[in-house]
Design a protein around this motif. Structure first.
Motif, short mmCIF file in Angstrom:
data_model
loop_
_atom_site.label_atom_id
_atom_site.label_comp_id
_atom_site.label_asym_id
_atom_site.label_seq_id
_atom_site.Cartn_x
_atom_site.Cartn_y
_atom_site.Cartn_z
N HIS A 211 -22.89 17.96 -9.51
CA HIS A 211 -21.46 18.21 -9.37
C HIS A 211 -21.20 19.42 -8.47
O HIS A 211 -21.60 20.55 -8.79
CB HIS A 211 -20.83 18.50 -10.74
N HIS B 146 -18.50 5.56 -10.29
CA HIS B 146 -18.15 4.85 -11.53
C HIS B 146 -16.68 4.45 -11.62
O HIS B 146 -15.92 5.01 -12.44
CB HIS B 146 -18.56 5.68 -12.76
N ASP C 235 -26.74 7.90 -13.29
CA ASP C 235 -25.97 9.05 -13.77
C ASP C 235 -26.79 9.80 -14.82
O ASP C 235 -26.28 10.26 -15.84
CB ASP C 235 -24.61 8.63 -14.34
N GLU D 265 -21.91 14.86 -6.02
CA GLU D 265 -20.77 14.25 -6.72
C GLU D 265 -19.67 15.29 -6.74
O GLU D 265 -19.84 16.36 -7.32
CB GLU D 265 -21.15 13.82 -8.15
N HIS E 24 -14.06 11.14 -9.34
CA HIS E 24 -15.33 11.63 -8.82
C HIS E 24 -15.71 10.86 -7.57
O HIS E 24 -15.72 9.63 -7.58
CB HIS E 24 -16.44 11.48 -9.88
FE FE Z 1 -18.98 11.42 -12.62
#
Ligand code: FE
Ligand code: AMP
Ligand code: ZN
Ligand code: FE
Length: 274
Positions: free
Chosen positions: A38, A190, A242, A63, A74
């Motif tokens: 992230h 996602h 993930d 991400e 995201h």
């Molecule tokens: Fe995510």
């Protein structure tokens, strides 16, 4: 051979080092991976020299957080130039925003009578990007909840929860454009979590190039739906587990395997747009 293009390390909210994730990818028989922490590319710098000796192809990944109002969006980025100045500046700003966000989440939790401190949360994220899983872990450590999932279900999961704050105030359009400016491939992560497929054509007009069709949160029916949508909108298809290590159990590296043809399509797009 196959790829897993959605993996987190301890440079964000995963629990394993970049090196360990590479080793797990090797053991899982993967040929290609992307580390997609992230709002940081730090794991890539660590893993880059270690991948080739293991026979793993490492793709630059990330991400990135964005939001539409109170809805989290995201966006994954692949093959971007990680030294791109605009990207670097944005990621630095994001790190600072995420620190302030944790402080705000902690204030709201305190108002709910859950007495944790921001310092406790930062101690858990260590050198990595701080995020909601660290907040969840702090609540768990204090005994306010019995599983980390409970933190999301009761306090921080989405706009309907009292201590939810989006990961970034910037709209997906800005993030999509930034990834394109850094010569990367923006992919909607996602899509099922967005709960609104009608947004996807808008993102495409804004420069989105791919859809994460294959994801550990997608049922076979979701996969069929997003395969169809990707074909209709001429989007590239990506996929990944993930993986977060012990902070998201039961999803080992390689849970989701992307066929090589999709990785080849990403490379062709990159070459054509270089
Ligand atoms: Fe995510
Ligand atoms: P952040 O980037 O701080 O918004 O945190 C996002 C991360 O929180 C995701 O990558 C997941 O690891 C975790 N997460 C998000 N929603 C949930 C949920 N409902 N249950 C458990 N973990 C979640
Ligand atoms: Zn995460
Ligand atoms: Fe993720």
């Amino acid at each position: 051979m196959a790829a897993d293009l959605h993996l987190h390390t301890n440079r964000s909210d995963g629990t394993e080092t970049p090196q360990r994730v590479l080793e797990l990818a090797k053991a899982a028989g993967l040929s290609t991976i992307a580390l997609t922490d992230h709002d940081t590319t730090e794991a890539l710098a660590v893993a880059a020299p270690l991948a080739a000796p293991l026979g793993i192809e490492l793709i630059a990944g990330i991400e990135m957080s964005s939001s539409i109002g109170e809805v989290e969006v995201h966006v994954l980025g692949f093959f971007m130039d990680t030294a791109h100045e605009g990207l670097r500046r944005h990621l630095e700003e994001q790190q600072a925003r995420r620190v302030e966000r944790v402080k705000e989440m902690v204030r709201r939790l305190n108002r709910q009578g859950l007495l944790i401190t921001a310092e406790e949360v930062f101690a858990l994220s260590g050198q990595g990007t701080v995020g909601r899983p660290h907040v969840a872990r702090a609540l768990l450590n204090r005994g306010y909840i019995t599983t980390t999932v409970e933190a999301f279900d009761r306090y921080i999961g989405s706009a309907k929860h009292p201590a939810f704050v989006p990961g970034s105030p910037l709209p997906p359009e800005r993030i999509i454009r930034l990834i394109r400016e850094a010569d990367g491939i923006p992919v909607l992560a996602h899509p099922i979590y967005l709960k609104d497929d009608t947004l996807i054509p808008t993102f495409v007009r804004q420069g989105l190039v791919g859809l994460e069709v294959y994801h550990s949160g997608h049922s076979p029916e979701h996969v069929r739906r997003y395969e169809r949508m990707a074909r209709e909108l001429s989007l590239l298809m990506t996929g990944g587990s993930d993986y977060h290590g012990e902070s998201k159990e039961g999803l080992p590296v390689g849970t989701v395997r992307l066929a090589d043809e999709h990785v080849d399509a990403l490379k062709r797009w990159k070459t054509a747009h270089a």
